[in-house]
Design a protein around this motif. Structure first.
Motif, mmCIF file in Angstrom:
data_model
loop_
_atom_site.group_PDB
_atom_site.id
_atom_site.type_symbol
_atom_site.label_atom_id
_atom_site.label_comp_id
_atom_site.label_asym_id
_atom_site.label_seq_id
_atom_site.Cartn_x
_atom_site.Cartn_y
_atom_site.Cartn_z
ATOM 1 N N ALA A 4 0.771 -1.109 0.088
ATOM 2 C CA ALA A 4 -0.009 -0.089 0.146
ATOM 3 C C ALA A 4 0.779 1.215 -0.108
ATOM 4 O O ALA A 4 0.701 2.102 -0.704
ATOM 5 C CB ALA A 4 -0.974 0.067 1.268
ATOM 6 N N TRP A 23 -9.883 -4.377 -4.556
ATOM 7 C CA TRP A 23 -8.717 -5.096 -3.955
ATOM 8 C C TRP A 23 -8.756 -5.768 -2.606
ATOM 9 O O TRP A 23 -9.952 -5.541 -1.895
ATOM 10 C CB TRP A 23 -7.772 -4.230 -3.383
ATOM 11 C CG TRP A 23 -7.568 -2.797 -4.737
ATOM 12 C CD1 TRP A 23 -8.131 -1.511 -4.590
ATOM 13 C CD2 TRP A 23 -6.806 -2.957 -5.702
ATOM 14 N NE1 TRP A 23 -7.866 -1.016 -5.722
ATOM 15 C CE2 TRP A 23 -7.082 -1.651 -6.594
ATOM 16 C CE3 TRP A 23 -6.128 -4.162 -6.336
ATOM 17 C CZ2 TRP A 23 -6.631 -1.594 -7.569
ATOM 18 C CZ3 TRP A 23 -5.552 -3.785 -7.411
ATOM 19 C CH2 TRP A 23 -5.606 -2.647 -8.426
ATOM 20 N N ARG A 25 -7.061 -7.415 0.997
ATOM 21 C CA ARG A 25 -6.074 -7.194 1.800
ATOM 22 C C ARG A 25 -5.605 -8.542 2.092
ATOM 23 O O ARG A 25 -6.011 -9.565 2.566
ATOM 24 C CB ARG A 25 -6.037 -6.222 3.071
ATOM 25 C CG ARG A 25 -4.699 -5.899 3.790
ATOM 26 C CD ARG A 25 -5.345 -5.000 5.150
ATOM 27 N NE ARG A 25 -5.662 -5.945 6.122
ATOM 28 C CZ ARG A 25 -5.495 -5.216 7.392
ATOM 29 N NH1 ARG A 25 -5.083 -4.173 7.466
ATOM 30 N NH2 ARG A 25 -5.605 -6.099 8.258
ATOM 31 N N ARG A 28 -1.073 -6.859 6.505
ATOM 32 C CA ARG A 28 -1.083 -5.346 6.868
ATOM 33 C C ARG A 28 -0.143 -4.935 5.705
ATOM 34 O O ARG A 28 0.879 -4.983 5.878
ATOM 35 C CB ARG A 28 -0.671 -5.332 8.195
ATOM 36 C CG ARG A 28 -0.565 -3.847 8.870
ATOM 37 C CD ARG A 28 0.049 -3.647 10.188
ATOM 38 N NE ARG A 28 1.397 -3.980 10.357
ATOM 39 C CZ ARG A 28 1.855 -4.977 11.046
ATOM 40 N NH1 ARG A 28 0.925 -5.737 11.703
ATOM 41 N NH2 ARG A 28 3.075 -5.191 11.101
ATOM 42 N N TYR A 31 -1.927 -5.744 -0.476
ATOM 43 C CA TYR A 31 -2.977 -5.894 -1.214
ATOM 44 C C TYR A 31 -2.990 -6.522 -2.608
ATOM 45 O O TYR A 31 -1.870 -6.797 -3.096
ATOM 46 C CB TYR A 31 -3.799 -4.514 -1.440
ATOM 47 C CG TYR A 31 -3.989 -3.850 -0.238
ATOM 48 C CD1 TYR A 31 -5.559 -3.817 0.197
ATOM 49 C CD2 TYR A 31 -3.092 -3.019 0.445
ATOM 50 C CE1 TYR A 31 -6.030 -3.003 1.237
ATOM 51 C CE2 TYR A 31 -3.550 -2.493 1.670
ATOM 52 C CZ TYR A 31 -4.977 -2.493 2.117
ATOM 53 O OH TYR A 31 -5.794 -1.878 3.257
#
Length: 284
Positions: A4, A23, A25, A28, A31
């Motif tokens: 990201a 998108w 995920r 963390r 994506y």
């Protein structure tokens, strides 16, 4: 697939755009296109984007890369990576991070991926996983040629540290003749209960002719234990199974069929096998 921070920095997407259904995920800050499958291969590729350069894939993830995808096909299984002990990384949801200083000899390259060697992968699984699951994994790795039995036994016997005792036991119980992981687990359950069977036992008639090969057998007592997976209900398989069962019965064999539900109640399963062996011995 992207980080990201990279696409936001390059003004390709905004934080709001990342929340759209276009998108998905993965981790963390990582994506992927929502149209990509939710597969282990996709998650491995995503994990590499956030893992340090010193990381290697290990455990069941490495087994998948070495050609044993069945060992990592459980939904929700994390991607396993190993990093040097001094490297700060994680925790990351969806990753199992282990901190171990791996010697160069324990690291291999499979295609574009850095992962533990087949031998190190087998020994790690033998140490980390519950014993029946570990043996089932070793059986498959041996059968696939990911690791050789002679190569596996010596290092397992010489290693010490956490999990080394279980690793040695798992290697002792492993057998490349097993044809499925549930069959392997069933063999381990019976062996640990003091009822070690013969895997892939060949049954012959009075004239020496081949009759059948059973998953697990006690040939001196003419008792067979068979694991019935979902494929046994397939087209034509039921008829073949019944013909095979009739041949075994006519030859004086008693057959116990075991399902996945039976493996969840090991005490009852062991008692059923014990009772069958007792009847074969005493007639009662």
């Amino acid at each position: 697939m992207f980080r990201a921070r990279d696409v936001v920095h390059d003004s390709l997407l905004t934080h709001d755009a990342l929340r759209s259904q276009a998108w998905r995920r993965l981790y963390r800050g990582v994506y992927a296109d929502a149209d990509l499958p939710d597969s282990l291969d996709v998650r491995i590729r995503g994990a590499r984007l956030i893992s340090p350069s010193t990381a290697v894939f290990s455990g069941r993830t490495a087994a998948h890369l070495h050609g044993a995808p069945e060992l990592a096909d459980r939904r929700g299984l994390p991607v396993e990576v190993t990093v040097p002990a001094g490297v700060r990384f994680g925790p990351v949801r969806g990753l199992q991070v282990r901190r171990v200083d791996l010697p160069v000899s324990d690291v291999a390259r499979v295609g574009e991926w850095r992962c533990t060697t087949g031998l190190r992968t087998a020994l790690d699984i033998a140490r980390w996983d519950p014993l029946p699951d570990a043996v089932a994994a070793l059986d498959l790795l041996l059968a696939r040629g990911v690791v050789a039995e002679v190569a596996l036994r010596e290092p397992a016997a010489s290693r010490d540290g956490r999990g080394s005792r279980q690793a040695r036991r798992a290697v002792e119980l492993s057998d490349a003749r097993a044809e499925s992981q549930p069959e392997s687990r069933l063999r381990v359950i019976l062996t640990l209960a003091g009822l070690p069977p013969v895997p892939q036992c060949v049954v012959r008639g009075q004239g020496g002719e081949f009759l059948a090969r059973v998953d697990l057998g006690y040939p001196e007592l003419r008792v067979a234990v068979e694991y019935d997976g979902a494929w046994h209900a397939g087209n034509g398989q039921f008829v073949r199974d019944r013909r095979r069962l009739n041949l075994l019965t006519a030859a004086g064999w008693a057959v116990l069929h075991v399902t996945s539900a039976d493996l969840r109640d090991t005490a009852l399963l062991v008692e059923r096998v014990r009772a069958l062996l007792r009847r074969a011995t005493t007639g009662k």
